[in-house]
Design a protein around this motif. Structure first.
Motif, PDB file in Angstrom:
ATOM      1  N   GLY A 190      24.757  47.037  37.000  1.00  0.00           N
ATOM      2  CA  GLY A 190      24.613  48.387  36.460  1.00  0.00           C
ATOM      3  C   GLY A 190      25.827  49.251  36.742  1.00  0.00           C
ATOM      4  N   TRP A 191      25.584  50.499  37.181  1.00  0.00           N
ATOM      5  CA  TRP A 191      26.685  51.418  37.436  1.00  0.00           C
ATOM      6  C   TRP A 191      27.608  50.871  38.524  1.00  0.00           C
ATOM      7  CZ3 TRP A 191      28.115  53.397  42.063  1.00  0.00           C
ATOM      8  CH2 TRP A 191      27.196  53.257  43.126  1.00  0.00           C
ATOM      9  N   ALA A 192      27.060  50.086  39.453  1.00  0.00           N
ATOM     10  CA  ALA A 192      27.852  49.553  40.565  1.00  0.00           C
ATOM     11  C   ALA A 192      28.899  48.549  40.095  1.00  0.00           C
ATOM     12  CB  ALA A 192      26.944  48.909  41.605  1.00  0.00           C
ATOM     13  N   ALA A 193      28.824  48.121  38.816  1.00  0.00           N
ATOM     14  CA  ALA A 193      29.836  47.201  38.298  1.00  0.00           C
ATOM     15  C   ALA A 193      31.222  47.830  38.302  1.00  0.00           C
ATOM     16  CB  ALA A 193      29.470  46.761  36.881  1.00  0.00           C
ATOM     17  N   TYR A 194      31.304  49.158  38.222  1.00  0.00           N
ATOM     18  CA  TYR A 194      32.622  49.802  38.187  1.00  0.00           C
ATOM     19  C   TYR A 194      33.344  49.669  39.529  1.00  0.00           C
ATOM     20  CZ  TYR A 194      31.153  51.533  33.666  1.00  0.00           C
ATOM     21  OH  TYR A 194      30.719  51.601  32.369  1.00  0.00           O
ATOM     22  N   PRO A 195      32.760  50.102  40.658  1.00  0.00           N
ATOM     23  CA  PRO A 195      33.448  49.850  41.932  1.00  0.00           C
ATOM     24  C   PRO A 195      33.527  48.363  42.279  1.00  0.00           C
ATOM     25  CG  PRO A 195      31.297  50.844  42.312  1.00  0.00           C
ATOM     26  CD  PRO A 195      31.571  50.946  40.846  1.00  0.00           C
ATOM     27  N   ALA A 196      32.482  47.590  41.938  1.00  0.00           N
ATOM     28  CA  ALA A 196      32.524  46.156  42.226  1.00  0.00           C
ATOM     29  C   ALA A 196      33.638  45.481  41.437  1.00  0.00           C
ATOM     30  CB  ALA A 196      31.179  45.513  41.898  1.00  0.00           C
ATOM     31  N   GLY A 197      33.835  45.911  40.189  1.00  0.00           N
ATOM     32  CA  GLY A 197      34.906  45.340  39.380  1.00  0.00           C
ATOM     33  C   GLY A 197      36.278  45.599  39.970  1.00  0.00           C
ATOM     34  N   VAL A 198      36.454  46.762  40.593  1.00  0.00           N
ATOM     35  CA  VAL A 198      37.733  47.061  41.237  1.00  0.00           C
ATOM     36  C   VAL A 198      37.967  46.111  42.409  1.00  0.00           C
ATOM     37  CG1 VAL A 198      38.969  48.788  42.598  1.00  0.00           C
ATOM     38  CG2 VAL A 198      37.787  49.457  40.497  1.00  0.00           C
ATOM     39  N   VAL A 199      36.928  45.876  43.213  1.00  0.00           N
ATOM     40  CA  VAL A 199      37.053  44.929  44.328  1.00  0.00           C
ATOM     41  C   VAL A 199      37.423  43.547  43.799  1.00  0.00           C
ATOM     42  CG1 VAL A 199      35.789  43.748  46.162  1.00  0.00           C
ATOM     43  CG2 VAL A 199      35.493  46.219  45.820  1.00  0.00           C
ATOM     44  N   TRP A 200      36.741  43.119  42.746  1.00  0.00           N
ATOM     45  CA  TRP A 200      37.045  41.815  42.137  1.00  0.00           C
ATOM     46  C   TRP A 200      38.498  41.770  41.665  1.00  0.00           C
ATOM     47  CZ3 TRP A 200      38.520  41.010  37.028  1.00  0.00           C
ATOM     48  CH2 TRP A 200      38.619  39.675  36.633  1.00  0.00           C
ATOM     49  N   ALA A 201      38.964  42.846  41.003  1.00  0.00           N
ATOM     50  CA  ALA A 201      40.332  42.866  40.484  1.00  0.00           C
ATOM     51  C   ALA A 201      41.358  42.836  41.621  1.00  0.00           C
ATOM     52  CB  ALA A 201      40.548  44.094  39.612  1.00  0.00           C
ATOM     53  N   LEU A 202      41.080  43.536  42.704  1.00  0.00           N
ATOM     54  CA  LEU A 202      41.982  43.505  43.850  1.00  0.00           C
ATOM     55  C   LEU A 202      42.083  42.093  44.426  1.00  0.00           C
ATOM     56  CD1 LEU A 202      40.952  46.812  45.654  1.00  0.00           C
ATOM     57  CD2 LEU A 202      43.211  46.304  44.708  1.00  0.00           C
ATOM     58  N   ARG A 203      40.944  41.437  44.579  1.00  0.00           N
ATOM     59  CA  ARG A 203      40.949  40.078  45.127  1.00  0.00           C
ATOM     60  C   ARG A 203      41.628  39.098  44.165  1.00  0.00           C
ATOM     61  NH1 ARG A 203      37.453  38.023  48.815  1.00  0.00           N
ATOM     62  NH2 ARG A 203      36.613  36.501  47.319  1.00  0.00           N
ATOM     63  N   GLU A 204      41.379  39.259  42.868  1.00  0.00           N
ATOM     64  CA  GLU A 204      42.020  38.391  41.882  1.00  0.00           C
ATOM     65  C   GLU A 204      43.535  38.527  41.917  1.00  0.00           C
ATOM     66  OE1 GLU A 204      40.827  36.221  39.047  1.00  0.00           O
ATOM     67  OE2 GLU A 204      39.484  35.969  40.756  1.00  0.00           O
ATOM     68  N   ALA A 205      44.000  39.741  42.275  1.00  0.00           N
ATOM     69  CA  ALA A 205      45.441  39.980  42.365  1.00  0.00           C
ATOM     70  C   ALA A 205      46.026  39.508  43.692  1.00  0.00           C
ATOM     71  CB  ALA A 205      45.738  41.463  42.159  1.00  0.00           C
ATOM     72  N   GLY A 206      45.184  38.923  44.545  1.00  0.00           N
ATOM     73  CA  GLY A 206      45.667  38.354  45.794  1.00  0.00           C
ATOM     74  C   GLY A 206      45.659  39.282  46.983  1.00  0.00           C
ATOM     75  N   HIS A 207      45.000  40.437  46.845  1.00  0.00           N
ATOM     76  CA  HIS A 207      44.976  41.388  47.953  1.00  0.00           C
ATOM     77  C   HIS A 207      43.809  41.074  48.889  1.00  0.00           C
ATOM     78  CE1 HIS A 207      48.084  43.712  46.062  1.00  0.00           C
ATOM     79  NE2 HIS A 207      47.363  43.831  44.963  1.00  0.00           N
ATOM     80  N   LEU A 215      31.279  38.102  43.600  1.00  0.00           N
ATOM     81  CA  LEU A 215      31.595  38.980  42.476  1.00  0.00           C
ATOM     82  C   LEU A 215      32.266  38.186  41.361  1.00  0.00           C
ATOM     83  CD1 LEU A 215      32.989  42.108  44.373  1.00  0.00           C
ATOM     84  CD2 LEU A 215      30.680  41.763  43.458  1.00  0.00           C
ATOM     85  N   ALA A 216      31.774  38.380  40.143  1.00  0.00           N
ATOM     86  CA  ALA A 216      32.328  37.671  38.992  1.00  0.00           C
ATOM     87  C   ALA A 216      32.036  38.471  37.739  1.00  0.00           C
ATOM     88  CB  ALA A 216      31.714  36.274  38.868  1.00  0.00           C
ATOM     89  N   PRO A 217      32.941  38.439  36.764  1.00  0.00           N
ATOM     90  CA  PRO A 217      32.685  39.143  35.507  1.00  0.00           C
ATOM     91  C   PRO A 217      31.345  38.748  34.905  1.00  0.00           C
ATOM     92  CG  PRO A 217      34.941  38.370  35.578  1.00  0.00           C
ATOM     93  CD  PRO A 217      34.251  37.782  36.771  1.00  0.00           C
ATOM     94  N   GLY A 218      30.627  39.723  34.377  1.00  0.00           N
ATOM     95  CA  GLY A 218      29.350  39.462  33.756  1.00  0.00           C
ATOM     96  C   GLY A 218      28.195  39.358  34.707  1.00  0.00           C
ATOM     97  N   SER A 219      28.440  39.625  36.000  1.00  0.00           N
ATOM     98  CA  SER A 219      27.352  39.495  36.968  1.00  0.00           C
ATOM     99  C   SER A 219      26.478  40.729  37.059  1.00  0.00           C
ATOM    100  CB  SER A 219      27.921  39.158  38.354  1.00  0.00           C
ATOM    101  OG  SER A 219      28.857  40.121  38.779  1.00  0.00           O
ATOM    102  N   GLY A 220      26.774  41.738  36.235  1.00  0.00           N
ATOM    103  CA  GLY A 220      25.889  42.894  36.158  1.00  0.00           C
ATOM    104  C   GLY A 220      26.095  43.875  37.285  1.00  0.00           C
TER     105      GLY A 220
END
Length: 398
Positions: free
Chosen positions: A90-107, A83-88
């Motif tokens: 579609g609609w799944a980018a919203y839940p995928a973005g949350v997973v990415w943000a959680l991992r980026e925050a060290g969770h 998962l990485a910003p700009g990886s597309g």
């Protein structure tokens, strides 16, 4: 609990086993305070009864599988470590973005299966994307025992939309979805995220707030939202403040006069011309003041007095920020002619929805009939009109 049971049953059908739980997060409508959240200002949203609902279970193999009951496609499968910003997606980018943000925050996160469905109208300015993000964040935080507060979840969800999806929104939508309380509007200071639940019982005063969805769909990623945000930032730089929040309403005329004599820096990229920047400043400082006036009226037990403030806010959005559209202007005009107490567009603009403050019963009927008739006469598709009932924020259903 029928809705939770139905979502859980669909999860079982899709993935072959039962979910670990079902969660919900609402859309929101903003009573007053538009484009103020990206300037560290004040907003006053309330949660709607319309929600995004998620049935979720953990995985241990680094795979994220997401499915929407509202999108005509199958399960979307993603690798968590890819998962990485700009990886597309579609609609799944919203839940995928949350997973990415959680991992980026060290969770810690080892994967999940999600089935989502939503009754929040998409593209209507009612925060359908924030509802998806917040329900995903809440479910995963609880399942993984992350111990995050609802405001912390909202900030992570905003980061997902900003950095992963690419929409430079403020934090209002996610905070409203996560933190609103039933029967209240949320007075949010977006500078420090302090909040106050403001009682919002219109029925006790014989009033009702209508939402009119024009069914004109917008896309905030098209640059118009970002341009206005950049213009506000340019205005703040020219005034020597960090954000426009720091410009008191009492000093607005002085600030506008200073801007008239200032060469406004657009930075290294094209931006709005100086006169537009002045209009943006006038709107943001004025709307911060309109939030404060609205809260004072509600605290004084005078919700009828909010009507003219709403209409004033619409004029500012239409004329200064220039984010309205003919359909939204028609809602306000027709509502006013039918005896509404006040009306304005809500959300990012260029389509979407308006809010209309009316007397209960006959007043609501008259406005609904007038707006529907005006749309028909103008050749527009019929609008969707429904009452906005201040509802609960994100929560676990099962």
């Amino acid at each position: 609990m029928a809705a939770a049971d139905a979502v859980a049953d669909e999860f079982q059908r899709l993935y072959g086993y039962a979910p670990e739980g079902v969660w919900a997060a609402p859309g929101r409508v903003n009573l007053i305070g538009e484009y103020t959240d990206v300037n560290d200002g004040f907003v006053l949203p309330l949660a709607l009864p319309h929600t995004a609902v998620a049935a979720v279970a953990r995985r241990t193999d680094g795979v994220l599988r997401v499915h929407s009951g509202d999108v005509g496609q199958g399960v979307v499968e993603l690798r968590v470590d890819a998962l990485a910003p700009g990886s597309g997606a579609g609609w799944a980018a919203y839940p995928a973005g949350v997973v990415w943000a959680l991992r980026e925050a060290g969770h810690p996160f080892t994967g999940a299966d999600l089935h989502l469905t939503s009754t929040v109208p998409t593209g209507a300015g009612l925060s359908s994307s924030a509802a998806l993000e917040v329900v995903t964040a809440l479910a995963l935080a609880e399942l993984y025992g992350l111990g995050l507060t609802h405001p912390e979840l909202a900030v992570l969800a905003q980061r997902a939309e900003n950095a992963y999806v690419g929409v430079p929104c403020g934090v209002m939508d996610q905070m409203a979805s996560a933190c609103c309380a039933e029967g209240h509007a949320l007075h949010l200071d977006t500078r420090d995220l302090t909040r106050r639940q403001v009682p919002f019982d219109l029925a006790a005063h014989g009033l009702q707030l209508l939402v009119v969805d024009t069914r004109v769909r917008h896309a905030l990623g098209d640059g118009a939202y970002a341009e206005r945000r950049a213009g506000c930032e340019a205005g703040a730089r020219a005034l020597g403040v960090r954000t426009l929040r720091e410009v008191p309403y009492a000093h607005l005329l002085d600030a506008l006069a200073r801007l008239s004599g200032t060469v406004l820096s657009r930075g290294t990229t094209p931006g709005p011309p100086p006169e537009e920047i002045r209009r943006y400043v006038r709107h943001v400082v004025g709307d911060n003041h309109r939030v404060e006036r609205t809260i004072a009226l509600l605290d004084a037990g005078d919700p009828r007095g909010v009507g003219p403030v709403l209409t004033e806010g619409h004029r500012s959005l239409r004329d200064d920020l220039r984010v309205s559209c003919p359909e939204l202007d028609l809602v306000v005009q027709a509502s006013d002619a039918a005896g509404a107490l006040g009306a304005r567009m809500t959300g990012g603009g260029f389509g979407g929805s308006a809010v209309v403050l009316v007397e209960s019963g006959g007043g609501a009927d008259a406005v609904t009939e007038a707006v529907t008739g005006a749309f028909a006469a103008a050749g527009h598709a019929p609008p969707r009109v429904f009452p906005a009932v201040a509802s609960a924020g994100a929560r676990r259903l099962a």
